[in-house]
Design a protein around this motif. Structure first.
Motif, PDB file in Angstrom:
ATOM      1  N   LEU A 189       0.736  -1.105  -0.032  1.00  0.00           N
ATOM      2  CA  LEU A 189      -0.043   0.102   0.057  1.00  0.00           C
ATOM      3  C   LEU A 189       0.827   1.472   0.006  1.00  0.00           C
ATOM      4  O   LEU A 189       0.483   2.271  -0.429  1.00  0.00           O
ATOM      5  CB  LEU A 189      -0.957  -0.026   1.178  1.00  0.00           C
ATOM      6  N   VAL A 190       2.144   1.140   0.646  1.00  0.00           N
ATOM      7  CA  VAL A 190       3.030   2.359   0.849  1.00  0.00           C
ATOM      8  C   VAL A 190       4.160   2.372   0.028  1.00  0.00           C
ATOM      9  O   VAL A 190       4.616   3.525  -0.319  1.00  0.00           O
ATOM     10  CB  VAL A 190       3.259   2.414   2.165  1.00  0.00           C
ATOM     11  N   LEU A 191       4.424   1.390  -0.586  1.00  0.00           N
ATOM     12  CA  LEU A 191       5.476   1.122  -1.475  1.00  0.00           C
ATOM     13  C   LEU A 191       5.105   1.874  -2.941  1.00  0.00           C
ATOM     14  O   LEU A 191       3.999   1.516  -3.451  1.00  0.00           O
ATOM     15  CB  LEU A 191       6.169   0.046  -1.831  1.00  0.00           C
ATOM     16  N   PRO A 192       6.069   2.480  -3.670  1.00  0.00           N
ATOM     17  CA  PRO A 192       5.644   2.750  -5.001  1.00  0.00           C
ATOM     18  C   PRO A 192       5.376   1.363  -5.774  1.00  0.00           C
ATOM     19  O   PRO A 192       6.439   0.619  -5.806  1.00  0.00           O
ATOM     20  CB  PRO A 192       6.981   3.373  -5.510  1.00  0.00           C
ATOM     21  N   PRO A 193       4.296   1.363  -6.695  1.00  0.00           N
ATOM     22  CA  PRO A 193       3.981   0.012  -7.279  1.00  0.00           C
ATOM     23  C   PRO A 193       5.292  -0.210  -8.393  1.00  0.00           C
ATOM     24  O   PRO A 193       5.332  -1.370  -8.349  1.00  0.00           O
ATOM     25  CB  PRO A 193       2.750   0.550  -8.093  1.00  0.00           C
ATOM     26  N   VAL A 194       5.988   0.610  -8.777  1.00  0.00           N
ATOM     27  CA  VAL A 194       7.038   0.172  -9.678  1.00  0.00           C
ATOM     28  C   VAL A 194       8.158  -0.552  -8.657  1.00  0.00           C
ATOM     29  O   VAL A 194       8.796  -1.434  -9.238  1.00  0.00           O
ATOM     30  CB  VAL A 194       7.707   1.546 -10.211  1.00  0.00           C
TER      31      VAL A 194
END
Length: 231
Positions: A56-61
């Protein structure tokens, strides 16, 4: 306006397929983890909870790149799965389902956990005193009471999977007919001359799917609250 081309239909159907597979595979794992987090106390529980919610908090990339590093065709684990089990995820629709499942997992787990925490433990204890084994109590008492919350989590996870873009395009690229979902198709169309109308059509489809899923999730959540409180 709504005369979809074959490639657009392919993107829509692939998105539904990827989201459905991601949700169905993630749900049993989500129920197990939600039960563990809701009912058990152990060392490392906060760490496990953080890991579950990390997408949820990590950049999706970043999530997509981590999947590529661990399950790519040249990665040790990815190479072993491909050579020994014939399972290839990178640049395949199965990889898109995996990426969508990882990204939607926190939204699936959260409603299930809250629903399990709200189940009246006295009902489970009553079933146990009548001689029911723990697994039978879980299947016949806990799961039915938590079912609306489980369905709410599944619907919300499905909606997130439909709209996933960053992790998917990083892990499996944007291959028409193989990994090109609605989101990646829109991304490609807005960079194409005269692609605005097609992009708008797919955007409207994604809005309808997302709104339907959000309304469905809210309905199931309210049903769970009423059911758990005997209303």
């Amino acid at each position: 306006m709504f005369d979809f081309s074959p490639s657009e239909w392919t993107a829509i159907l692939l998105s539904l397929r990827v989201a459905a597979v991601a949700t169905l595979v993630a749900t049993p794992i989500g129920i197990a983890l939600a039960f563990l987090l809701a009912r058990r106390s152990f060392h490392g529980k906060l760490l496990l909870d953080a890991v579950v919610h990390l997408p949820l908090v990590l950049p999706p990339v970043v999530t997509g790149y981590l999947l590529l590093l661990s399950l790519g065709r040249r990665a040790p684990l990815g190479a072993w799965l491909a050579d020994h089990l014939g399972m290839v995820f990178s640049f395949r629709w199965t990889g898109a389902a995996l990426a969508c499942g990882v990204m939607s997992f926190p939204l699936l787990v959260r409603p299930i956990r809250l629903s399990l925490e709200a189940v009246d433990r006295r009902l489970e204890q009553a079933a146990a005193t009548l001689g029911a084994a723990p697994w039978r109590v879980f299947v016949t008492v806990t799961l039915p009471l938590a079912l609306p919350g489980i369905l709410a989590g599944m619907v919300l996870g499905f909606a997130k999977a439909i709209g996933e873009f960053g992790a998917t395009i990083t892990f499996v690229s944007n291959i028409p007919g193989e990994t090109q979902t609605i989101s990646s198709a829109i991304y490609a169309l807005i960079q194409t001359p005269d692609g605005d109308r097609a992009a708008l059509r797919l955007m409207l489809v994604s809005i309808v799917i997302a709104m339907t899923a959000l309304i469905g999730s809210e309905w199931f959540s309210r049903r769970a609250i009423r059911r758990l409180h005997g209303a």
